[in-house]
Design a protein around this motif. Structure first.
Motif, short mmCIF file in Angstrom:
data_model
loop_
_atom_site.label_atom_id
_atom_site.label_comp_id
_atom_site.label_asym_id
_atom_site.label_seq_id
_atom_site.Cartn_x
_atom_site.Cartn_y
_atom_site.Cartn_z
N ARG A 58 0.83 -1.21 0.00
CA ARG A 58 0.00 0.00 0.00
C ARG A 58 0.86 1.26 0.00
NH1 ARG A 58 -3.18 -1.56 5.35
NH2 ARG A 58 -0.97 -1.84 5.87
N ARG A 81 -6.45 -7.69 0.09
CA ARG A 81 -7.14 -7.79 1.37
C ARG A 81 -8.42 -8.57 1.12
NH1 ARG A 81 -7.94 -3.54 6.16
NH2 ARG A 81 -9.42 -4.75 7.42
N GLN A 91 -16.55 -3.78 6.76
CA GLN A 91 -15.33 -3.00 6.52
C GLN A 91 -15.17 -2.62 5.04
OE1 GLN A 91 -11.98 -5.26 8.22
NE2 GLN A 91 -13.45 -6.24 9.58
N ALA A 93 -14.95 0.21 3.41
CA ALA A 93 -13.96 1.26 3.10
C ALA A 93 -12.54 0.70 3.11
CB ALA A 93 -14.09 2.41 4.09
N ASP A 94 -12.26 -0.17 4.09
CA ASP A 94 -10.92 -0.77 4.17
C ASP A 94 -10.65 -1.67 2.97
OD1 ASP A 94 -10.65 0.50 6.59
OD2 ASP A 94 -11.17 -1.27 7.79
N PHE A 95 -11.64 -2.47 2.59
CA PHE A 95 -11.46 -3.38 1.45
C PHE A 95 -11.24 -2.61 0.16
CE2 PHE A 95 -12.80 -6.60 4.35
CZ PHE A 95 -12.33 -7.79 3.83
N SER A 97 -10.16 0.66 -0.20
CA SER A 97 -8.93 1.46 -0.17
C SER A 97 -7.68 0.59 -0.26
CB SER A 97 -8.89 2.29 1.12
OG SER A 97 -7.67 3.01 1.21
N ASP A 98 -7.61 -0.46 0.55
CA ASP A 98 -6.41 -1.29 0.57
C ASP A 98 -6.19 -1.98 -0.77
OD1 ASP A 98 -5.89 -0.57 3.15
OD2 ASP A 98 -6.43 -2.49 4.05
N TYR A 152 -15.13 -4.76 -2.47
CA TYR A 152 -14.04 -5.61 -2.95
C TYR A 152 -14.15 -5.84 -4.45
CZ TYR A 152 -11.03 -9.75 -3.32
OH TYR A 152 -10.05 -10.64 -3.68
N HIS A 193 -14.03 -13.50 10.16
CA HIS A 193 -13.59 -12.89 8.91
C HIS A 193 -13.19 -13.89 7.83
CE1 HIS A 193 -12.37 -9.22 11.57
NE2 HIS A 193 -13.68 -9.29 11.37
#
Length: 331
Positions: A58, A81, A91, A93-95, A97-98, A152, A193
């Motif tokens: 990243r 991710r 999650q 936003a995390d998926f 962005s990453d 994703y 998860h």
């Protein structure tokens, strides 16, 4: 004439140099480690892939500097991710962005270094929720996505489009593959998860070990899924790198599916659990069915070798071994 345009006329069958430097991005995850194992088995002598603690994909500057120093000849972009329905839903936003950062950084760095052969690994979740079954590669962008993993999927679609843009603008023979649901050694067995198969393995093993009279599974058990052992995917990756060159992504799967209830029964059989099972219909099922049309890959001479029950038994053996050793992946 570029390599890409030449192969439209001459066909593509170009064995990779076994001494080429192959960078497996994500080489220590479930998919990347399987690709690494297969490359080693196929006598590749220079496979590289720093761990995430050594190179955070990243981090754009770190990735560009690493490529400039390592100068790989071939790239397999398996880093991502990933997670199951719960993780994707809670999650997003995390998926997004990453995964976008990982992809853009690796693809930009590979382009800057003039990497000639690159394989981007996406996911079957890129296809519309209600795509016609089995799903052909042409279904991409023809309908709405499954909401539980939309972030994703959007990231993976962006990766496909970037590879296609590089092909058009720079003439490099980069390609994309879309695997179905994967499982095997190195999977993530986190209780919240993980994907469906490692989640079922963990749940049934715990029930058998503790003598629990029943297991509660998520959803209604009616959704249908196709499962591919990660070692079969690894073979497909090398096949594609040596035999395929076109804009369109290629599906990688078995061409067969089962209901979640059926696969749960198979997991119970492999583990030896004979208690009762309840289904929690308050939990989401996800896409009703997701079966891939794998005729494009089949035409290249590839077919899966590991049947589901055999693959589950292998995965369960791996799980027990690493459970005892305390080295399971839980995140």
């Amino acid at each position: 004439m570029s390599i890409a345009s030449e192969t439209k006329h001459s066909g593509f069958h170009r064995p990779l140099d076994r001494d080429a430097r192959v960078f497996v991005a994500g080489g220590h995850g479930m998919v990347g480690s399987a690709v690494w194992r297969h490359l080693t088995h196929e006598a590749f002598t220079d496979v590289v892939g720093p761990r995430s603690m050594e190179l955070d994909l990243r981090d754009r500057r770190a990735v560009l500097d690493w490529f400039a120093a390592a100068r790989p000849d071939v790239v397999v972009l398996a880093a991502a991710r990933v997670g199951g329905i719960k993780a994707n839903a809670t999650q997003p936003a995390d998926f997004l962005s990453d995964n976008l950062r990982i992809q853009v950084n690796v693809l930009d760095a590979a382009l800057r270094q003039g990497v000639q052969r690159l394989l981007f690994l996406g996911s079957s979740c890129i296809y519309p929720k209600f795509a016609e079954q089995p799903i052909s590669e042409k279904a991409l962008l023809t309908g709405p996505l499954e909401p539980t993993n939309e972030a994703y999927a959007i990231a993976k679609i962006a990766g496909i489009l970037q590879v296609q843009a590089v092909r058009r603008q720079h003439g490099l023979p980069w390609i994309c593959a879309m695997p179905t649901n994967l499982y095997g050694p190195g999977d993530n067995f986190h209780p919240q998860h993980s994907h469906v198969l490692p989640s079922l393995i963990r749940r049934y093993h715990h029930a058998r070990s503790t003598g629990a009279p029943r297991v509660v599974n998520w959803g209604a058990g009616t959704a249908r899924r196709e499962f591919l052992h990660v070692d079969d995917l690894a073979r497909a990756c090398v096949c594609l790198l040596e035999r395929y060159d076109a804009d369109e992504p290629v599906n990688v799967g078995t061409g067969e599916d089962v209901t979640i209830k059926e696969v749960a029964e198979l997991v119970a059989k492999v583990i030896g659990y004979d208690g009762s099972v309840d289904w929690d219909t308050n939990e989401p099922d996800g896409t009703p069915r997701k079966l891939l049309d794998v005729s494009r890959l089949g035409a290249l001479g590839w077919s899966p070798r590991i049947h589901l029950e055999e693959g589950l038994a292998r995965t369960y053996d791996w799980y027990r071994e690493h459970l005892v050793a305390g080295t399971l992946r839980h995140g």
